[in-house]
Design a protein around this motif. Structure first.
Motif, PDB file in Angstrom:
ATOM      1  N   ASP A  87       0.810  -1.220   0.000  1.00  0.00           N
ATOM      2  CA  ASP A  87       0.000   0.000   0.000  1.00  0.00           C
ATOM      3  C   ASP A  87       0.844   1.271   0.000  1.00  0.00           C
ATOM      4  O   ASP A  87       0.457   2.285  -0.568  1.00  0.00           O
ATOM      5  CB  ASP A  87      -0.937   0.024   1.213  1.00  0.00           C
ATOM      6  N   ASP A  88       2.019   1.215   0.632  1.00  0.00           N
ATOM      7  CA  ASP A  88       2.893   2.392   0.713  1.00  0.00           C
ATOM      8  C   ASP A  88       3.827   2.512  -0.484  1.00  0.00           C
ATOM      9  O   ASP A  88       4.609   3.451  -0.562  1.00  0.00           O
ATOM     10  CB  ASP A  88       3.721   2.356   2.004  1.00  0.00           C
ATOM     11  N   GLU A  89       3.753   1.555  -1.411  1.00  0.00           N
ATOM     12  CA  GLU A  89       4.590   1.538  -2.609  1.00  0.00           C
ATOM     13  C   GLU A  89       6.072   1.723  -2.276  1.00  0.00           C
ATOM     14  O   GLU A  89       6.776   2.557  -2.850  1.00  0.00           O
ATOM     15  CB  GLU A  89       4.104   2.556  -3.645  1.00  0.00           C
ATOM     16  N   ASP A 138       3.982  -7.358   1.751  1.00  0.00           N
ATOM     17  CA  ASP A 138       4.825  -6.437   2.508  1.00  0.00           C
ATOM     18  C   ASP A 138       6.236  -6.425   1.926  1.00  0.00           C
ATOM     19  O   ASP A 138       6.649  -7.361   1.240  1.00  0.00           O
ATOM     20  CB  ASP A 138       4.851  -6.813   3.991  1.00  0.00           C
ATOM     21  N   LEU A 139       6.955  -5.352   2.200  1.00  0.00           N
ATOM     22  CA  LEU A 139       8.283  -5.164   1.629  1.00  0.00           C
ATOM     23  C   LEU A 139       9.252  -6.272   2.023  1.00  0.00           C
ATOM     24  O   LEU A 139       9.979  -6.800   1.175  1.00  0.00           O
ATOM     25  CB  LEU A 139       8.842  -3.798   2.039  1.00  0.00           C
ATOM     26  N   ALA A 190       7.359 -17.794   5.656  1.00  0.00           N
ATOM     27  CA  ALA A 190       7.292 -18.983   4.803  1.00  0.00           C
ATOM     28  C   ALA A 190       5.945 -19.079   4.109  1.00  0.00           C
ATOM     29  O   ALA A 190       5.871 -19.377   2.913  1.00  0.00           O
ATOM     30  CB  ALA A 190       7.563 -20.240   5.627  1.00  0.00           C
ATOM     31  N   LEU A 191       4.870 -18.801   4.835  1.00  0.00           N
ATOM     32  CA  LEU A 191       3.538 -18.854   4.222  1.00  0.00           C
ATOM     33  C   LEU A 191       3.371 -17.762   3.168  1.00  0.00           C
ATOM     34  O   LEU A 191       2.820 -18.005   2.085  1.00  0.00           O
ATOM     35  CB  LEU A 191       2.459 -18.734   5.297  1.00  0.00           C
ATOM     36  N   VAL A 192       3.848 -16.565   3.470  1.00  0.00           N
ATOM     37  CA  VAL A 192       3.749 -15.463   2.498  1.00  0.00           C
ATOM     38  C   VAL A 192       4.595 -15.782   1.267  1.00  0.00           C
ATOM     39  O   VAL A 192       4.160 -15.564   0.129  1.00  0.00           O
ATOM     40  CB  VAL A 192       4.162 -14.117   3.130  1.00  0.00           C
TER      41      VAL A 192
END
Length: 120
Positions: A39-41, A81-82, A110-112
């Protein structure tokens, strides 16, 4: 009982074979790309397009001949996420997997990463 997750299996390395594919293939794109993550690019800059193409079927198609993204300098990556996307890109670039620190963080990352690998 805790939820059951299928084991995460990291496939054998194909890094050397993939790197050989970057030599002499005129269909591979030139240049680098910057990813705008979440979202924050937040930025992951200067990632080689030809490396992404040989390491990922998704990016091979995205940056392929005739695709508008081939010449794009920036690609937006929503809904992650970054830290996780950086770990994913680092894996593509090095074949090294960084799951972060601490057992809870490692499980979450790991899941992400599994989700990112399935998408990209």
């Amino acid at each position: 009982p805790p939820p059951f997750f299928a084991p995460i299996v990291v496939p054998p390395s194909t890094f050397s074979a993939d790197m050989k594919k970057t030599r002499g293939d005129a269909s591979l794109p030139e240049g680098k790309v910057t990813f705008l993550v979440g979202d924050d690019e937040e930025r992951i800059e200067h990632v080689s397009k030809n490396l992404l193409c040989v390491r990922s079927e998704y990016y091979g198609k995205m940056f392929g001949i005739g695709m508008k993204e081939r010449d794009a300098a920036e690609i937006t990556v929503p809904k992650t996420d970054l830290a996780s996307f950086t770990a994913f890109i680092d894996y593509l670039c090095t074949d090294q997997l960084d799951l972060g620190e601490g057992e809870g963080e490692q499980a979450r990352r790991a899941l992400v990463l599994r989700e990112l690998a399935q998408m990209y």
